[in-house]
Design a protein around this motif. Structure first.
Motif, PDB file in Angstrom:
ATOM      1  N   VAL A  23      37.682  43.045  55.274  1.00  0.00           N
ATOM      2  CA  VAL A  23      39.105  42.894  54.960  1.00  0.00           C
ATOM      3  C   VAL A  23      39.909  42.798  56.247  1.00  0.00           C
ATOM      4  O   VAL A  23      39.709  43.595  57.175  1.00  0.00           O
ATOM      5  CB  VAL A  23      39.612  44.085  54.132  1.00  0.00           C
ATOM      6  CG1 VAL A  23      41.094  43.925  53.820  1.00  0.00           C
ATOM      7  CG2 VAL A  23      38.813  44.204  52.840  1.00  0.00           C
ATOM      8  N   LEU A  24      40.814  41.823  56.307  1.00  0.00           N
ATOM      9  CA  LEU A  24      41.715  41.671  57.449  1.00  0.00           C
ATOM     10  C   LEU A  24      43.106  42.117  57.024  1.00  0.00           C
ATOM     11  O   LEU A  24      43.575  41.765  55.931  1.00  0.00           O
ATOM     12  CB  LEU A  24      41.746  40.222  57.913  1.00  0.00           C
ATOM     13  CG  LEU A  24      40.384  39.589  58.240  1.00  0.00           C
ATOM     14  CD1 LEU A  24      40.561  38.141  58.684  1.00  0.00           C
ATOM     15  CD2 LEU A  24      39.663  40.383  59.312  1.00  0.00           C
ATOM     16  N   THR A  25      43.777  42.900  57.868  1.00  0.00           N
ATOM     17  CA  THR A  25      45.081  43.461  57.523  1.00  0.00           C
ATOM     18  C   THR A  25      46.117  43.114  58.588  1.00  0.00           C
ATOM     19  O   THR A  25      45.778  42.694  59.696  1.00  0.00           O
ATOM     20  CB  THR A  25      45.003  44.992  57.383  1.00  0.00           C
ATOM     21  OG1 THR A  25      44.587  45.558  58.640  1.00  0.00           O
ATOM     22  CG2 THR A  25      44.020  45.393  56.295  1.00  0.00           C
ATOM     23  N   ALA A  26      47.381  43.303  58.230  1.00  0.00           N
ATOM     24  CA  ALA A  26      48.489  43.119  59.172  1.00  0.00           C
ATOM     25  C   ALA A  26      49.565  44.157  58.856  1.00  0.00           C
ATOM     26  O   ALA A  26      49.769  44.512  57.688  1.00  0.00           O
ATOM     27  CB  ALA A  26      49.059  41.708  59.069  1.00  0.00           C
ATOM     28  N   LYS A  27      50.249  44.637  59.877  1.00  0.00           N
ATOM     29  CA  LYS A  27      51.255  45.686  59.677  1.00  0.00           C
ATOM     30  C   LYS A  27      52.413  45.211  58.814  1.00  0.00           C
ATOM     31  O   LYS A  27      53.016  45.992  58.081  1.00  0.00           O
ATOM     32  CB  LYS A  27      51.779  46.175  61.034  1.00  0.00           C
ATOM     33  CG  LYS A  27      50.742  46.902  61.868  1.00  0.00           C
ATOM     34  CD  LYS A  27      51.342  47.394  63.182  1.00  0.00           C
ATOM     35  CE  LYS A  27      50.306  48.153  63.996  1.00  0.00           C
ATOM     36  NZ  LYS A  27      50.872  48.629  65.282  1.00  0.00           N
ATOM     37  N   TRP A  28      52.741  43.928  58.897  1.00  0.00           N
ATOM     38  CA  TRP A  28      53.897  43.408  58.170  1.00  0.00           C
ATOM     39  C   TRP A  28      53.593  43.079  56.708  1.00  0.00           C
ATOM     40  O   TRP A  28      54.502  42.827  55.919  1.00  0.00           O
ATOM     41  CB  TRP A  28      54.412  42.133  58.848  1.00  0.00           C
ATOM     42  CG  TRP A  28      53.347  41.126  59.144  1.00  0.00           C
ATOM     43  CD1 TRP A  28      52.689  40.948  60.305  1.00  0.00           C
ATOM     44  CD2 TRP A  28      52.796  40.161  58.216  1.00  0.00           C
ATOM     45  NE1 TRP A  28      51.759  39.933  60.196  1.00  0.00           N
ATOM     46  CE2 TRP A  28      51.804  39.426  58.917  1.00  0.00           C
ATOM     47  CE3 TRP A  28      53.042  39.840  56.886  1.00  0.00           C
ATOM     48  CZ2 TRP A  28      51.068  38.416  58.331  1.00  0.00           C
ATOM     49  CZ3 TRP A  28      52.301  38.827  56.297  1.00  0.00           C
ATOM     50  CH2 TRP A  28      51.330  38.131  57.008  1.00  0.00           C
TER      51      TRP A  28
END
Length: 697
Positions: free
Chosen positions: A470-475
Motif C-alpha cells: 500500500v502506498l500512502t500520502a499525508k494529504w
C-alpha cells in the motif's frame, strides 16, 4: 444427520445435569451449580413456556448443552440464571451478591435491553445484540451461553406461532449460525442451520433429506470400496488412521444448489446431482507429519484436482480451523472430497474455542505453547477487538449489526504483506480492504496499491497468495466511491465514519456561509451574535449548539432564510433586531468549486466557471449547483425558499466535469485520436459512450 420437525426433545432434569457434571467437576462445584438451579427455579416459579411446561426446564436444558461441552462452574451457573434479570424481579446486584460478579456480568451480557423503548422490533434486537457483543469483549463466555440458549430455543421452536418461528429461524441463520462458525463451533453451527432451514422451508428440507437418504443407500458399496482402498494403502505405508464418511447437510446442499455456476456464462443454478456427485471422507491421524504423508498416499491412488487443494494447516482459517483439503477423481465416476487432520485439529474443528476448558483461556494466552487451541482463541480475541472498533465508529445499533453481518461472511482470501505477514480478508475483498486491515491510518491515507509488484486500482479484487503493498500520502483522505467496492466490515465502517465526520465539518462551514448571506440585509453575521441571540436561536430551533444548527442548514435540513428571518424587525422576538437598510442588500453566495462534498455540481447541465448559475438547497445533500438555463430550474422555482443566489469566484483553479459531443466518421483509430487530443490539452476522459448513426455525409 437429519433433523425432523417432530416432537420436542425430552426434558432435562436436574438429576441428569448433576450426573453429567460429576464426570468432570468437583463435588463442591456441582453443589454450587445445584444451588443456582434452586435459585432459578424459585425465581421462575409460576412462569411457563409457550409449550406449557414450567420455565425452569429451559435453563436446565441450556446448562446441559454447555455441560456436554465441559464448561466451567461460572458458565453453568450463568446458564441456569440467564433469563433471571430479563424475566423476573431479580437484579444484577442481587445476582452478584449470591453468585459473584462474574456470573452476574455473564447473565447481564445475555439479557436483552428491556428498560429502553424502541420504535421497531429491529431496533430493539440490534441494540440488544450490540450490548451482547460488547459484553463478549469482556468475557467470551457470554456468546457461548447465548448460542446454547438459541440452540435449545430452535430445538423447541414448534411451540411458537408460525410468524415467530420464521423470524427466529431467519435471525439464527443470519447471525447466530455465522457466529458459531466464526468461533469454530461447527457442531453447533450445523444444528442451528439445519433446524432453522427445516423451520423456514419444511417441504424443501423434507425432500432434500429423503433424497440424501436414498442416495446414501444406493452408494453404500461405492463408499465402502473407496474407503477400503485408502485404508489398505495406508496400512501398507504403516500409517495409523481413522477414516469416516462425512454427511452432507441439507442447508449446505440447498445453498450450493442456489449458487450459480461460475464456470458457465449461462445463468443457471446447480442441480442436485451436481452438488451430490461426491464421496466425502475425513481421515484422522496422529500427527501433522502423518497428515502430509496421507496426502501423498491418496494423491498416488487417485488423480487430484489441483485448484481444489487447500492447506489449512500451514495457513489456518480465521477461526483457527486446520485441515488439508483435497478433491480427487475416482474410478466410480464420483469425486472424492477428503479432509485430513489430527485428532486435536478435529476437536478444534468441531468445538472451536470450547474444545478445551474456556476458564483456561487467559492462562493459555500467556503460555501459547501449552495450548492446542491457542490460535483459535487468539483469532477470536482479535475478531472481538475488531468488533469493538466497528461499534465505536457506527452511528447506531442497526448500522453496527449490518457491519457485523458483513464481517461474519464465511469465505476468506489469504494475502501477504511485503514483510511476509499473512492477512485474512473476506472473499471478494479489494486492495482498499487490505489497506484498512493493516491500520486505519493506512486505509485513510491510501493513494495506490501494488499487487505482486504491479500497480493496480484500489478496487482490484484480491486472490489468495498475492503480495500486496500500500502506498500512502499525508494529504490523502477516503473517497465516498470506496464504499462501492469495499467489502470488509472494518473498511466500510471507517470509511463511513470518516465521511460522516467530514460531511459534518463541511456542513458547518457551508451553513455558516449560507446563513451569513441571509443575515447580510440585517447587518449581522454568525460571528457577531451575542449570547442572547445565540440562546434564542438554540431554543427556537431545538438544537444543542450553534454548530448543530449550522450543520442542518448546510445539509439542507433547514432553510437559512427562515433562520435569518428571526431577526426581521416584524418578528415578535425579545431580541432587538437591527434595522433593514437599502445599502445592505443580500449578496450572492460565492462558489469556489472546492467546497467539499456538500456543494455538488448537477450532472444534468454540468456547470463550469463562466456559466450563469443558481443553487438549490437539497435535503441531506447540501447545495446543488445548476446552470441558470437548466431545464430543472423552472421546477425548483416552485420552492423559492430553497433557491440560492450564487456566483463564481473571480479567481478559480481546479477541474470540472463537462459533457462534450463529437460527431465523427466511424473509422479505425478515431477514438485513439480523440483521446490523444484531449490528453494533450492536459484533460482527462472520465467516461465515454458512443452511438452509431445511419447518417452518411
Amino acid at each position: 444427520m437429519f433433523f425432523a420437525l417432530g416432537p420436542p426433545p425430552p426434558r432435562i432434569l436436574a438429576s441428569d445435569l448433576c450426573d453429567l457434571l460429576e464426570t468432570y467437576l468437583e463435588a463442591q462445584q456441582v453443589r454450587e451449580i445445584y444451588r443456582a438451579y434452586f435459585f432459578s427455579a424459585e425465581a421462575h416459579d409460576g412462569q411457563k413456556r409457550k409449550s406449557g411446561e414450567p420455565y425452569i426446564f429451559h435453563p436446565l436444558a441450556v446448562a446441559y448443552i454447555l455441560a456436554k461441552m465441559r464448561m466451567d462452574t461460572q458458565t453453568l451457573c450463568a446458564a441456569l440464571l440467564h433469563d433471571i434479570i430479563e424475566d423476573t424481579n431479580i437484579t444484577k446486584e442481587k445476582l452478584a451478591s449470591e453468585f459473584g460478579k462474574q456470573v452476574a456480568e455473564l447473565v447481564d451480557g445475555v439479557s436483552k435491553l428491556s428498560s429502553i423503548q424502541f420504535e421497531t422490533r429491529e431496533q430493539a434486537q440490534a441494540a440488544s445484540f450490540q450490548k451482547m457483543l460488547i459484553a463478549m469483549n469482556r468475557d467470551i463466555r457470554v456468546i457461548i451461553v447465548k448460542l446454547a440458549d438459541r440452540l435449545h430455543n430452535i430445538r423447541t421452536i414448534g411451540a411458537m406461532v408460525r410468524a415467530s418461528q420464521r423470524r427466529i429461524a431467519r435471525e439464527t441463520l443470519e447471525i447466530y449460525a455465522p457466529i458459531a462458525n466464526r468461533l469454530g463451533m461447527n457442531a453447533v453451527r450445523v444444528e442451528l442451520q439445519e433446524r432453522s432451514f427445516a423451520t423456514l422451508y419444511p417441504l424443501r428440507y423434507r425432500v432434500l433429506a429423503q433424497e440424501m437418504q436414498k442416495l446414501y443407500s444406493k452408494r453404500t458399496k461405492i463408499y465402502h470400496s473407496i474407503q477400503s482402498t485408502i485404508e489398505q494403502r495406508l496400512n501398507q505405508c504403516c500409517i495409523e488412521a481413522n477414516i469416516v464418511k462425512r454427511e452432507k447437510h441439507c442447508y449446505v446442499l440447498h445453498e450450493n444448489m442456489r449458487d450459480k455456476k461460475k464456470a458457465n456464462s449461462v445463468d443457471k443454478r446447480k442441480t442436485f446431482s451436481q452438488v451430490t456427485n461426491m464421496c466425502a471422507l475425513r481421515i484422522i491421524v496422529n500427527s501433522v507429519d502423518d497428515c502430509y504423508r496421507v496426502l501423498g498416499v491418496v494423491h498416488t491412488l487417485y488423480k487430484p484436482i489441483c485448484e481444489h487443494f487447500k492447506d489449512y494447516i500451514a495457513i489456518h482459517k480465521v477461526n483457527g480451523y486446520q485441515s488439508l483439503h483435497t478433491t480427487l477423481f475416482s474410478t466410480h465416476g464420483l469425486l472424492i472430497d477428503i479432509q485430513i487432520r489430527t485428532m486435536a485439529m478435529h476437536q478444534i474443528a468441531e468445538n472451536g474455542i470450547t474444545a478445551h476448558s474456556i476458564s483456561q483461556f487467559d492462562k493459555e494466552m500467556d503460555c501459547p505453547h501449552e495450548a492446542t487451541n491457542y490460535v483459535a482463541r487468539k483469532r477470536t480475541q482479535e475478531w472481538l477487538h475488531g468488533l469493538l472498533e466497528i461499534q465505536q465508529s457506527a452511528s447506531d445499533s442497526l448500522e453496527f449489526l449490518e457491519q457485523v453481518k458483513i464481517d461474519l461472511f464465511p469465505d476468506e482470501v489469504y494475502v501477504f504483506t511485503p514483510q511476509g505477514k499473512i492477512l485474512q480478508l473476506p472473499k471478494g475483498a479489494t486492495a482498499i480492504d487490505f489497506a484498512y486491515a493493516i491500520h486505519t491510518d493506512v486505509g485513510n491515507k491510501c493513494i495506490a496499491t501494488k499487487i505482486d509488484n504491479q500497480y493496480v486500482s484500489l478496487s482490484t479484487q484480491l486472490v489468495s497468495g498475492q503480495t500486496v503493498e500500500v502506498l500512502t500520502a499525508k494529504w490523502a483522505r477516503p473517497n465516498p466511491s470506496w464504499l462501492n467496492f469495499a467489502v470488509s466490515a472494518r473498511a466500510r465502517s471507517y470509511i463511513r465514519h470518516f465521511l460522516k465526520t467530514l460531511q459534518y465539518d463541511d456542513a458547518v462551514l457551508l451553513g455558516k456561509r449560507m446563513l451569513d448571506k441571509e443575515l447580510a440585509p440585517y447587518s449581522l453575521s454568525v460571528d457577531k451574535f451575542n449570547e442572547k441571540q445565540r440562546a434564542h436561536l438554540l431554543e427556537t430551533f431545538k438544537v444543542d449548539n450553534l454548530d448543530s444548527l449550522l450543520a442542518e442548514i448546510g445539509l439542507g435540513n433547514r432553510i437559512a432564510l427562515i433562520v435569518a428571518h428571526q431577526f426581521h424587525p416584524s418578528s415578535d422576538i425579545s431580541i432587538k433586531a437591527p434595522q433593514l437598510t437599502e445599502e445592505s442588500q443580500s449578496k450572492p453566495l460565492v462558489i469556489k468549486g472546492s467546497e467539499g462534498i456538500l456543494v455538488n455540481f448537477a450532472r444534468c447541465c454540468r456547470p463550469i466557471p463562466g456559466d450563469e448559475i443558481v443553487g438549490f438547497v437539497s435535503t441531506g445533500r447540501g447545495v446543488i449547483i445548476h446552470t441558470a438555463a437548466c431545464r430543472h430550474v423552472d421546477e425548483y422555482r416552485q420552492s423559492p425558499e430553497k433557491l440560492l443566489a450564487v456566483e463564481w469566484e473571480s479567481q478559480l483553479s481546479g477541474e470540472f466535469l463537462v459533457d462534450i459531443r463529437l460527431d465523427v466518421r466511424d473509422k479505425r483509430g478515431v477514438l485513439a485520436t480523440i483521446a490523444t487530443a484531449i490528453a494533450n490539452m492536459e484533460s482527462n476522459i472520465k467516461q465515454v459512450s458512443n452511438e452509431s448513426s445511419d447518417f452518411i455525409n
